[in-house]
Design an enzyme around this catalytic site. Structure first.
Site, PDB file in Angstrom:
ATOM      1  N   HIS A 247       0.808  -1.221   0.000  1.00  0.00           N
ATOM      2  CA  HIS A 247       0.000   0.000   0.000  1.00  0.00           C
ATOM      3  C   HIS A 247       0.846   1.277   0.000  1.00  0.00           C
ATOM      4  O   HIS A 247       0.717   2.120  -0.876  1.00  0.00           O
ATOM      5  CB  HIS A 247      -0.915   0.037   1.232  1.00  0.00           C
ATOM      6  CG  HIS A 247      -1.676  -1.217   1.473  1.00  0.00           C
ATOM      7  ND1 HIS A 247      -2.820  -1.565   0.763  1.00  0.00           N
ATOM      8  CD2 HIS A 247      -1.462  -2.224   2.355  1.00  0.00           C
ATOM      9  CE1 HIS A 247      -3.277  -2.717   1.217  1.00  0.00           C
ATOM     10  NE2 HIS A 247      -2.488  -3.153   2.169  1.00  0.00           N
TER      11      HIS A 247
HETATM   12  C1  BDR Z   1      -2.346   0.433   5.859  1.00  0.00           C
HETATM   13  O1  BDR Z   1      -2.299  -0.126   7.169  1.00  0.00           O
HETATM   14  C2  BDR Z   1      -1.074  -0.777   7.394  1.00  0.00           C
HETATM   15  O2  BDR Z   1      -1.332  -2.114   7.560  1.00  0.00           O
HETATM   16  C3  BDR Z   1      -0.180  -0.542   6.205  1.00  0.00           C
HETATM   17  O3  BDR Z   1       1.101  -0.107   6.665  1.00  0.00           O
HETATM   18  C4  BDR Z   1      -0.879   0.527   5.409  1.00  0.00           C
HETATM   19  O4  BDR Z   1      -0.359   1.816   5.728  1.00  0.00           O
HETATM   20  C5  BDR Z   1      -3.187  -0.438   4.990  1.00  0.00           C
HETATM   21  O5  BDR Z   1      -4.510  -0.510   5.498  1.00  0.00           O
END
Ligand code: BDR
Ligand code: CA
Length: 320
Positions: A247
């Protein structure tokens, strides 16, 4: 080069985002601020230091920020929906050597306040964790938003969340902070929600290529993303097998390859109450939408652009 400040809750995908920002020649990662999120603040800070040490950039200052959400005693109540989303794949310590560099004494909030107030060149701010630090800075001095040429946020979800069916983790973890940031009137706000990041999947063959680069960054990225793929393949993911989203890296990729995402202007608001929907980003995507857009929201993303950029950036001399 573009001056960039990352705000992170390092985690495996934050780590890839940090390496991309630190190593790409067109970006000047001037500092990293850390926040409570995937793991507690002490761990997100130590993980951030591990990453910068691993790529030979201990010179980039790390300023620890908030250890908890701004308006709650912790994450929203444990809903019967809650699941670890991406969190449980991060573990508290990333698969990197223990950090030798120390975090700075100055807090993230103090650092951001004077850095933005005194900015001679506008800064690109890239929060990829809960928005507790950013909201606190805005509460102290809303005018600092004028020093930010663009804020690029990893967060939110329209179709479906990850920590609950309604909500994506970064927004859910501190909904009041997210509401403040989205309504703060930043001149340019780009939001990269799960709807986009779930399209930019990195595969095991991609990880093999990253490992094959023979650089510290390539090896670290391969290890970190493989950990994510293993966790998603163990039933956490909603994605094609043997792949995983990264992400936070999509937000940094966008800075140098804007074509990695496709965006549209949308009004986005945050639900801060309601057991089933707290943390939801409510996006007015109606054809006859009424609200004034306050964000450019990414609904599409291109995995091949992200992967190509990772391979290119992590193969360079700077990647050691
Ligand atoms: C977000 O939450 C975390 O798990 C990851 O680092 C990302 O920023 C995704 O939902
Ligand atoms: Ca994150």
């Amino acid at each position: 080069t573009r001056k960039v400040i990352l705000d992170v809750d390092t985690g495996t995908d934050d780590a890839v985002a940090i390496m991309l920002a630190a190593l790409h020649p067109d970006l000047d990662l001037t500092a990293v601020t850390t926040v409570n999120g995937n793991v507690p603040l002490s761990a997100t800070t130590a993980n951030t230091l591990r990453v910068l040490d691993a790529i030979g950039r201990p010179d980039i200052p790390v300023h620890p920020g908030l250890a908890h959400p701004i308006a709650r005693r912790g994450f929203p109540g444990q809903t019967h929906f809650e699941r670890d989303s991406d969190r449980d794949m991060h573990g508290s310590a990333l698969p990197l050597p223990a950090p030798v560099t120390a975090a700075r004494d100055e807090s993230a909030v103090e650092f951001l306040l004077h850095t933005l107030r005194d900015a001679t060149e506008r800064v690109t701010l890239v929060p990829v964790g809960p928005l507790s630090n950013i909201a606190t800075v805005l509460a102290a001095d809303p005018g600092v938003r004028e020093a930010v040429d663009e804020i690029v946020i990893m967060g939110g979800a329209h179709a479906y969340g990850n920590v609950t069916p309604s909500a994506e983790f970064n927004i859910w973890a501190d909904p009041e902070a997210a509401a403040m940031v989205l309504s703060a009137g930043f001149p340019r706000l780009t939001l990269v929600p799960l709807d986009a990041t779930h399209q930019a999947l990195v595969t095991r063959p991609d990880c093999a290529k990253l490992a094959g680069l023979g650089t510290a960054a390539g090896r670290a990225a391969a290890d970190l993303i493989t950990r994510r793929i293993d966790a998603y393949s163990a039933g956490h993911g909603v994605h094609a097998p043997d792949s995983a989203p990264v992400h936070d890296a999509v937000c940094v990729a966008y800075l140098v390859r804007p074509e990695v995402i496709t965006t549209r202007p949308v009004r986005v608001e945050v639900e801060t109450s309601g057991a089933l929907t707290v943390g939801r980003t409510v996006m007015d995507v109606r054809p006859n939408a009424t609200g004034e857009p306050n964000a450019s929201v990414a609904f599409g993303a291109r995995a091949e652009v992200l992967t190509e950029l990772l391979l290119e950036t992590f193969s360079g001399p700077a990647a050691r």
